[in-house]
Design a protein around this motif. Structure first.
Motif, mmCIF file in Angstrom:
data_model
loop_
_atom_site.group_PDB
_atom_site.id
_atom_site.type_symbol
_atom_site.label_atom_id
_atom_site.label_comp_id
_atom_site.label_asym_id
_atom_site.label_seq_id
_atom_site.Cartn_x
_atom_site.Cartn_y
_atom_site.Cartn_z
ATOM 1 N N GLU A 1 0.835 -1.203 0.000
ATOM 2 C CA GLU A 1 0.000 0.000 0.000
ATOM 3 C C GLU A 1 0.870 1.253 0.000
ATOM 4 O O GLU A 1 0.546 2.252 -0.651
ATOM 5 N N ARG B 1 2.210 1.679 -3.537
ATOM 6 C CA ARG B 1 1.146 2.138 -4.441
ATOM 7 C C ARG B 1 0.951 3.647 -4.310
ATOM 8 O O ARG B 1 0.841 4.357 -5.311
ATOM 9 N N TYR C 1 3.993 5.458 -5.859
ATOM 10 C CA TYR C 1 3.987 5.428 -7.320
ATOM 11 C C TYR C 1 2.935 6.380 -7.884
ATOM 12 O O TYR C 1 3.183 7.088 -8.864
ATOM 13 N N ILE D 1 -1.983 0.002 -11.372
ATOM 14 C CA ILE D 1 -2.176 0.205 -9.932
ATOM 15 C C ILE D 1 -3.642 0.494 -9.635
ATOM 16 O O ILE D 1 -4.245 -0.102 -8.730
#
Length: 206
Positions: A182, A185, A188, A201
């Motif tokens: 998490e 993610r 990113y 994603i």
């Protein structure tokens, strides 16, 4: 920092393959136009996996090429890895999505690392190169074109690092093919990564 080589590919068929590829690029003399799709005149044949606005230009650093030359025990010509631009004194591991390179009026923004494939292995005539290349995490980097124009060997390059969350080429190589945490993610998505990475994603695929 300057451009050591501008490289273009032309369609060719590799030994043992039936399809054509433009992976083997050669340094050329004189200016080349860069537009939103990359270097004009460069052969990009598999549009599903190559080319497009978020991987329009493939950049390699001279330090990476020197490292690979020592690792493989042979001289590598500029363009051997499929790169469009070779930049003097650059090492790609620490580059991050959002880093920018200004070359005259051309402005490029890094989006993602180059991931090796079967075509790359066939071109290098080394079935183990994909694994070695991934583990070495010296991939060069793809860039989107924020402003087009002409590029030519010998031009000065100005590097501006991204000031936000730094998602490096080494980070992306290390997490390729894995489910992101998490935390990753969120990291990113906060950076200007390749649209395919962002879409994956958001779709929960990585």
């Amino acid at each position: 920092m300057k451009i050591l080589a501008v490289c273009l590919g032309r369609p060719e068929t590799l030994p043992g393959k039936k399809y054509k590829t433009g992976i083997n690029k050669l340094a050329i003399q004189g200016p080349v136009m860069v537009d939103a799709e990359g270097l004009v005149g460069d052969a990009i044949l598999n549009r599903k996996h190559h080319g497009g606005v978020d991987q329009a230009v493939y950049i390699q650093g001279s330090l990476d090429i020197d490292w690979w030359s020592r690792e493989l025990g042979r001289e590598l010509h500029y363009g051997m890895f499929g790169e469009n631009l070779v930049i003097e004194g650059l090492e790609s591991q620490a580059l991050a999505a959002g880093d920018r390179f200004a070359i005259g009026e051309v402005l490029l923004e890094i989006t993602s690392p180059r991931m090796p494939c079967a075509t790359f292995a066939a071109h290098m005539q080394d079935p183990k190169i994909v694994k070695r290349y991934t583990e070495a995490a010296r991939p060069g980097a793809y860039a989107r074109v924020l402003n087009g124009g002409m590029v030519e060997a010998g031009q000065s390059v100005t590097y501006t690092p991204y000031e936000g969350e730094r998602v490096t080429m080494q980070d992306m190589m290390a997490t390729y093919g894995r489910k992101l945490s998490e935390t990753d993610r969120a990291r990113y998505l906060s950076a200007p990564v390749h649209y395919k990475t962002r879409d994956a994603i958001l779709a929960g695929e990585i």
